[in-house]
Design a protein around this motif. Structure first.
Motif, PDB file in Angstrom:
ATOM      1  N   LYS A  36       0.886  -1.352  -0.181  1.00 42.81           N
ATOM      2  CA  LYS A  36       0.061   0.072  -0.014  1.00 42.81           C
ATOM      3  C   LYS A  36       0.869   1.170  -0.072  1.00 42.81           C
ATOM      4  CE  LYS A  36      -3.864  -2.059  -0.370  1.00 42.81           C
ATOM      5  NZ  LYS A  36      -4.526  -2.260  -1.687  1.00 42.81           N
ATOM      6  N   ALA A  37       2.004   1.210   0.427  1.00 47.37           N
ATOM      7  CA  ALA A  37       3.110   2.488   0.477  1.00 47.37           C
ATOM      8  C   ALA A  37       3.343   2.735  -1.070  1.00 47.37           C
ATOM      9  CB  ALA A  37       4.200   2.185   1.109  1.00 47.37           C
ATOM     10  N   ARG A  38       3.132   1.825  -2.048  1.00 46.21           N
ATOM     11  CA  ARG A  38       3.517   2.187  -3.479  1.00 46.21           C
ATOM     12  C   ARG A  38       2.053   2.344  -4.189  1.00 46.21           C
ATOM     13  NH1 ARG A  38       8.003  -1.701  -5.763  1.00 46.21           N
ATOM     14  NH2 ARG A  38       8.658   0.309  -6.641  1.00 46.21           N
ATOM     15  N   ARG A  39       2.426   3.253  -5.142  1.00 44.20           N
ATOM     16  CA  ARG A  39       1.268   3.542  -6.020  1.00 44.20           C
ATOM     17  C   ARG A  39       1.345   3.277  -7.432  1.00 44.20           C
ATOM     18  NH1 ARG A  39      -3.025   6.543  -3.530  1.00 44.20           N
ATOM     19  NH2 ARG A  39      -2.740   6.994  -1.364  1.00 44.20           N
ATOM     20  N   LEU A  40       0.423   3.191  -7.984  1.00 42.51           N
ATOM     21  CA  LEU A  40       0.476   3.086  -9.592  1.00 42.51           C
ATOM     22  C   LEU A  40       0.417   4.598 -10.212  1.00 42.51           C
ATOM     23  CD1 LEU A  40      -1.234   0.897 -12.150  1.00 42.51           C
ATOM     24  CD2 LEU A  40      -1.382   3.337 -12.541  1.00 42.51           C
ATOM     25  N   ARG A  41       1.619   4.859 -11.119  1.00 38.74           N
ATOM     26  CA  ARG A  41       1.606   6.199 -11.719  1.00 38.74           C
ATOM     27  C   ARG A  41       1.581   5.932 -13.103  1.00 38.74           C
ATOM     28  NH1 ARG A  41      -0.299   9.159  -7.629  1.00 38.74           N
ATOM     29  NH2 ARG A  41       0.888   9.310  -5.997  1.00 38.74           N
ATOM     30  N   ILE A  42       0.956   6.935 -13.800  1.00 37.57           N
ATOM     31  CA  ILE A  42       1.081   7.053 -15.456  1.00 37.57           C
ATOM     32  C   ILE A  42       1.807   8.298 -15.737  1.00 37.57           C
ATOM     33  CG2 ILE A  42      -0.334   6.944 -17.423  1.00 37.57           C
ATOM     34  CD1 ILE A  42      -2.534   5.500 -15.933  1.00 37.57           C
ATOM     35  N   VAL A  43       3.049   8.173 -16.071  1.00 31.65           N
ATOM     36  CA  VAL A  43       3.794   9.328 -16.344  1.00 31.65           C
ATOM     37  C   VAL A  43       3.957   9.696 -17.787  1.00 31.65           C
ATOM     38  CG1 VAL A  43       6.286  10.051 -15.630  1.00 31.65           C
ATOM     39  CG2 VAL A  43       5.057   8.611 -14.134  1.00 31.65           C
ATOM     40  N   ASP A  44       3.732  10.948 -18.095  1.00 33.08           N
ATOM     41  CA  ASP A  44       4.046  11.466 -19.457  1.00 33.08           C
ATOM     42  C   ASP A  44       5.394  11.913 -19.608  1.00 33.08           C
ATOM     43  OD1 ASP A  44       1.269  11.626 -20.729  1.00 33.08           O
ATOM     44  OD2 ASP A  44       0.799  13.093 -19.106  1.00 33.08           O
ATOM     45  N   MET A  45       6.159  10.944 -20.774  1.00 35.87           N
ATOM     46  CA  MET A  45       7.558  11.386 -20.562  1.00 35.87           C
ATOM     47  C   MET A  45       7.988  12.432 -21.741  1.00 35.87           C
ATOM     48  SD  MET A  45       8.774   8.848 -18.821  1.00 35.87           S
ATOM     49  CE  MET A  45      10.268   8.655 -19.193  1.00 35.87           C
TER      50      MET A  45
END
Length: 320
Positions: free
Chosen positions: A211-220
């Motif tokens: 739970k300490a880690r989150r999915l991220r969708i990062v624009d490069m």
């Protein structure tokens, strides 16, 4: 859920399941992948290798068929617990979607393709669907204008007339116009897609094993998109599977979903955490995890939580 699987792929025996949540446990080469391929073929019409490549092409599949020459056709049948029956090659349309495979494909594609994937699987809003259709039409138009321009350039090398020069100018202007419109539409798609991505990031939290880690969708900066944990832009193989599972859980209709998680050299603690999360996936066909090891018993007990642990191969005891 799947009740039984029958297949003529080498090393695959008829197999019954007692749960929609299945751990396929066995050493390398024991037959886990062939059992998974059988399920994929019958329910999704394709089988995926460890590199994510579709191996459904007959010239590859027949090499996996048991028996002497001449080579037999691939025969796979799956019976569901509600009595439905699926056979590879017998359906024109396949009911289930290979969720992890589709999500991993989207995660490794271009940024535009990823946002298109998000919108296709998260919205039935007609303006958004209209944009996607418009983009498809414009991409075909750009390809057509580019092809025509290339043909005219070849002709002009050998034969030059005023009409041909004019035709080339028109083709060039048409290409630039189509490319400009396509860029505008793709910018709108990315704008809508980014809004969906923000929602997906929040919803995916419940599917995170840690739970300490989150999915991220990062624009490069180069226009691509990276699906990752927090600011770690290079997820491991096991982490990529976790991210794909979470993405699919948010986007896909559970009734049409089949989750097959590839063996990615999980350690026992990571496997236990994945299984804890995967057990909460509301899927129609089931969740299948392939592994050479068992989960850490201190972290998670699969049988106590309703998993069917299927030990694949004669010499499973060699792993102990």
């Amino acid at each position: 859920m799947i009740k039984t699987v029958s297949s003529n792929l080498k090393g695959t025996r008829p197999q019954g399941f007692q749960s929609a949540y299945v751990l396929l446990l066995g050493k390398n080469g024991a037959g886990k992948s062939r059992l998974a391929h059988s399920i994929e073929l019958a329910l999704c019409g394709q089988a995926v290798d460890m590199a994510g490549k579709d191996v459904k092409l007959k010239r590859r599949l027949v090499q996996m068929v048991a028996g002497e020459e001449p080579v037999k056709d691939v025969e796979v049948a799956v019976e569901m617990n509600d009595g439905r029956y699926y056979e590879y090659g017998k359906q024109r349309f396949y009911r289930y979607r290979n969720v992890v495979k589709e999500c991993m494909d989207a995660m490794t594609g271009s940024g535009d393709a990823f946002y298109r994937f998000l919108l296709q699987n998260s919205s039935d809003d007609w303006p958004v669907m209209g944009l996607l259709k418009m983009e498809e039409t414009l991409r075909k138009s750009v390809t057509s204008h580019r092809s025509k321009l290339k043909e005219l350039d070849i002709v002009l090398k050998y034969h030059r007339t005023d009409d041909l020069v004019t035709d080339r100018e028109v083709a060039s202007n048409d290409l630039k116009s189509a490319q400009g419109l396509l860029k505008q539409v793709q910018d709108r798609i990315r704008s809508f897609g980014r809004r969906v991505a923000d929602v997906v990031e929040k919803k995916a939290y419940r599917w995170m094993p840690v739970k300490a880690r989150r999915l991220r969708i990062v624009d490069m900066p180069d226009g691509d998109v990276c699906v990752c944990f927090d600011a770690d832009l290079v997820p491991s193989g096991a982490e990529t599977v976790i991210l794909a599972m979470a993405l699919g859980a948010v986007l896909f209709d559970p009734d049409d979903s089949l989750f097959i998680l590839p063996d990615k050299a999980y350690d026992s603690v990571t496997l236990a955490r994945i299984m804890r999360v995967a057990r909460t996936l509301p899927v129609g066909a089931g969740v299948f995890i392939q592994s050479t090891i068992e989960p850490d018993s201190a972290e998670y007990s699969p049988t106590d939580m309703g998993w069917d642990v299927v030990k694949v191969g004669h010499n499973y005891s060699d792993l102990q």
